[in-house]
Enzyme design. Structure first.
Site, PDB file in Angstrom:
ATOM      1  N   ASP A  49       1.739   3.176  -9.583  1.00 48.34           N
ATOM      2  CA  ASP A  49       0.498   2.528  -9.985  1.00 48.34           C
ATOM      3  C   ASP A  49      -0.117   3.393 -11.083  1.00 48.34           C
ATOM      4  O   ASP A  49       0.276   4.542 -11.288  1.00 48.34           O
ATOM      5  CB  ASP A  49      -0.443   2.384  -8.786  1.00 48.34           C
ATOM      6  CG  ASP A  49      -1.439   1.248  -8.956  1.00 48.34           C
ATOM      7  OD1 ASP A  49      -1.693   0.834 -10.104  1.00 48.34           O
ATOM      8  OD2 ASP A  49      -1.969   0.766  -7.942  1.00 48.34           O
ATOM      9  N   TRP A  50      -1.080   2.853 -11.788  1.00 47.28           N
ATOM     10  CA  TRP A  50      -1.625   3.524 -12.969  1.00 47.28           C
ATOM     11  C   TRP A  50      -2.309   4.839 -12.567  1.00 47.28           C
ATOM     12  O   TRP A  50      -3.320   4.855 -11.873  1.00 47.28           O
ATOM     13  CB  TRP A  50      -2.594   2.590 -13.677  1.00 47.28           C
ATOM     14  CG  TRP A  50      -1.963   1.753 -14.745  1.00 47.28           C
ATOM     15  CD1 TRP A  50      -2.435   1.572 -16.021  1.00 47.28           C
ATOM     16  CD2 TRP A  50      -0.751   0.992 -14.684  1.00 47.28           C
ATOM     17  NE1 TRP A  50      -1.593   0.751 -16.745  1.00 47.28           N
ATOM     18  CE2 TRP A  50      -0.553   0.386 -15.949  1.00 47.28           C
ATOM     19  CE3 TRP A  50       0.203   0.766 -13.695  1.00 47.28           C
ATOM     20  CZ2 TRP A  50       0.541  -0.429 -16.246  1.00 47.28           C
ATOM     21  CZ3 TRP A  50       1.296  -0.044 -13.979  1.00 47.28           C
ATOM     22  CH2 TRP A  50       1.459  -0.624 -15.232  1.00 47.28           C
TER      23      TRP A  50
END
Length: 712
Positions: free
Chosen positions: A285-286
């Site tokens: 995920d970012w």
């Protein structure tokens, strides 16, 4: 604190293998003896019948990927393993390799439609609506239409679907996910992924794993048993990669049992890759990458966004020998395998910059969006007010009916509709024809307007999004008081709930009808009007339990949710959602699987017969009313006490549509996997001997038909 930790670990090893037990291959692939019980053979969950790498096409994709990696320099390989921030219409990108003709990757949000500010796209009903259809076919249709729009916008990786289990109803991303139940989750996940990848678009199933809250999501360590992971939190992911063929998996922000998800070797390498056979792309995920060496050794492949750990530091690690060159090759092969398998080399998409203004929504997509909203809306209560006979007048009340219409959630799940959003008020007015319709925004004048009308429709809702959990299940902004005032003034009041999930209903007794319409997308108003006037029937069933109070449900202490600041303890083990209510005796406001129809049905004649390595249940369904309608036939299984399982777990369902007087025999498969429980890492999935109860009905709390089967 130690008490909480011990209770989780005890559950991980609960149960022993008794004489006569039927065991199957463990998650590590070790074979165990099989004797007695159901027909011998591996449970698909532990030893998949067809892993991605076993088909000729899959082998070809992996071989092409390996051949291409052999031609790449170390710098070119590492360039595949991280990407930059996105631009208009997409969340991130990995540049093309022009020397080797490797296409660029454009990664686009989100689960409920093409996000990141894209225009010309469909704002679909949210994923909760899709789950409430209880219709895998609808899930595939949505995936195909959604994938088509991502492809037309030049995005070849879709950051969807989100399939985390709804552990607590407060989760801010409740509208982005499907359900509290692992079986329903798995059925939907596999079909959405399959639909998306009918296009040259890689589906990214997220967030792996145990990402069930927004509070402290970037720092919290989830302490959860392996048994709960395998039985509750993993099945959707397993189905997405084994049955749906997902090309990518996104890891979660949180830690799981002490390790960040992106560097959690037990989850990624041991389970996702070795046990389930996944050979595609694993991305963070970012901002969810925290290391170089541990990430590479865990079986993960890509850092998003940026190159803090899988850029120069990865090259340095190879030079130093702390990460082998072979490991980097494997990581690059994973990325390219997903690209080849999903057709990204053979079917090139347009550059997103060239199609920024292109309208990719269509009339067909709007019809599908409207249909999903109808099929996923749940009629919770109806005292002979719906569908409308021709009312003399209508009073529509509530800010959410017009300017404050709640058609989508926030964060990465936000979608900009192409064209007008049809609000509930607009839809009702368009359908009402010459029937007078008044509109009142708030509490002032609402009771008078309701009193003067034949029927009142109150539209209420909440707004949630990524990054923040709800702090209460009560409707915000005085909407409970508004509804109470309207129901007191007019007993023929319909309450429409545009919410991310369950809410409290202190006014329920006074309402004549209640519809859970969720976040209905840009066609919400048209879908609602069709249901109110009887052109269509609300066809949904609850994919989650609606608590009767804030005090109900699992995770009642701070350390259980949202955690003590460092850890969150999943002490409820397997008792998530309706499993909790069944085991605790708490009576919810509305049970999992509940939903009414505009007609009536009768279930009868439950029987069970051997089928392959398991059983098949048959039950008769008859429409005993005067309208065509849909029923969801639900089968729940209770294992013998020695299994240590919650009673009454969903194992099969089928949605049927019948004309008045029409009958049909519904057949529900119970393969061997349905009887298996996860015992320990050493024994894996195990079928225990004993008497199993098979119950069939209309919800987790309405199961009138029952039979038993003895195994072992």
């Amino acid at each position: 604190m130690n008490v909480n930790r011990r209770s989780v670990l005890k559950l991980a090893g609960a149960g022993t293998v008794a004489a006569g037990v039927t065991t199957v291959a463990s998650a590590t692939g070790a074979a165990a003896a099989v004797r007695g019980g159901v027909t011998a053979g591996p449970v698909p969950a532990a030893a998949p019948a067809a892993r991605p790498g076993e088909s000729a096409a899959a082998d070809k994709a992996a071989a092409r990927a390996a051949d291409l990696v052999a031609k790449m320099t170390l710098d070119e390989k590492i360039a595949l393993l991280h990407g930059g921030n996105g631009g208009t219409g997409y969340a991130g990108a990995v540049p093309a390799n022009t020397r080797l003709d490797i296409p660029a990757l454009y990664l686009g949000d989100g689960p409920g439609g093409v996000g990141n500010g894209s225009t010309g796209v469909t704002q679909w009903p949210d994923c909760k609506t899709l789950a409430a259809t209880w219709d895998p076919g609808a899930a595939r249709d949505y995936g195909a239409a959604y994938g088509a729009e991502q492809a037309a916008k030049g995005h070849n990786i879709a950051l969807a679907p989100c399939i985390n289990i709804l552990r607590v109803p407060y989760w801010g991303r409740s509208f982005e996910t499907f359900t509290e139940d692992p079986y329903l989750n798995a059925e939907l996940a596999a079909h959405v992924v399959e639909g998306i990848q009918t296009h040259p678009v890689i589906a990214t199933v997220k967030h792996f794993a145990a990402n069930n809250q927004e509070t402290l999501r970037g720092s919290i360590d989830v302490v959860v048993s392996q048994r709960a992971l395998h039985e509750i939190y993993y099945p959707g992911f397993r189905a997405a990669v084994q049955r749906g063929g997902a090309g990518a998996v996104m890891t979660s922000y949180n830690k799981v049992n002490g390790a960040w998800s992106h560097e959690n070797r037990t989850a990624v390498q041991d389970t996702l890759r070795d046990a389930w056979g996944f050979d595609g792309l694993v991305m963070s995920d970012w901002g969810g990458t925290h290391s170089t060496v541990l990430t590479a050794r865990a079986g993960s492949d890509m850092e998003m966004p940026g190159s803090t750990y899988l850029g120069g530091k990865l090259k340095d690690a190879v030079t130093a020998g702390t990460v082998s060159a072979a490991t980097v090759d494997t990581m690059a092969v994973h990325v390219l395998t997903a690209m080849y398998r999903t057709g990204l080399f053979d079917h090139r998409l347009p550059d997103p910059a060239s199609v920024l203004s292109t309208v990719v929504s269509s009339d067909a997509h709007l019809r599908l969006a409207r249909g999903i909203s109808v099929r996923g809306s749940v009629l919770l209560k109806n005292e002979r007010v719906l569908p409308f006979a021709r009312p003399a007048s209508l009073a529509v009340i509530g800010d959410a009916a017009d300017a404050g219409a709640l058609t989508h959630g926030g964060g990465s799940g936000a979608v900009t509709a192409n064209g007008a959003v049809v609000t509930p008020l607009a839809g009702i007015r368009a359908r009402a024809g010459d029937i007078p319709v008044t509109y009142t925004k708030g509490l002032a004048g609402a009771a008078d307007a309701a009193r003067a009308a034949d029927v009142a429709v109150v539209v209420a809702g909440d707004y949630t999004g990524e990054g923040t959990d709800r702090t209460t299940l009560a409707l915000p902004d005085g909407q409970d008081e508004l509804i109470a005032a309207v129901t007191a003034a007019n007993p023929r009041t319909v309450v429409v709930l545009n919410t991310s999930g369950s809410v409290l209903m202190p006014w329920l007794d006074g309402a004549a009808a209640v519809i859970a319409n969720w976040y209905g997308g840009q066609e919400q108003g048209n879908a609602l009007a069709a249901m109110l006037f009887g052109d269509e029937e609300p066809g949904g069933r609850l994919p989650e339990t609606f608590p009767a109070s804030e005090q109900q449900g699992p995770a009642k202490t701070t350390v259980q949710y949202p955690g003590d600041g460092t850890h969150v303890y999943y002490d409820e083990g397997l008792a998530v959602g309706y499993r909790w209510y069944r085991s605790s005796g708490e009576k919810p406001l509305f049970p999992f699987g509940h939903g009414l129809s505009y007609t009536t049905f009768r279930l009868s004649g439950l029987s069970l017969e051997r089928s392959g390595d398991g059983y098949r249940a048959s039950v008769g369904v008859r429409n005993t009313g005067r309208r065509t309608g849909s029923e969801v036939v639900q089968l729940y299984l209770t294992a013998p006490a020695a299994a240590g399982e919650p009673a009454g777990q969903l194992k099969a369902f089928e949605k049927v549509t019948l004309k008045p007087g029409e009958s049909r025999t519904v057949r529900l498969a119970l393969p061997r996997e349905a009887f298996a429980v996860w015992q320990t890492t050493e024994t894996g999935w195990t079928v225990l001997p004993g008497t199993y109860t098979v119950a069939v009905g209309r919800s987790s709390a309405d199961l009138p038909l029952e039979t038993k089967v003895r195994i072992g």
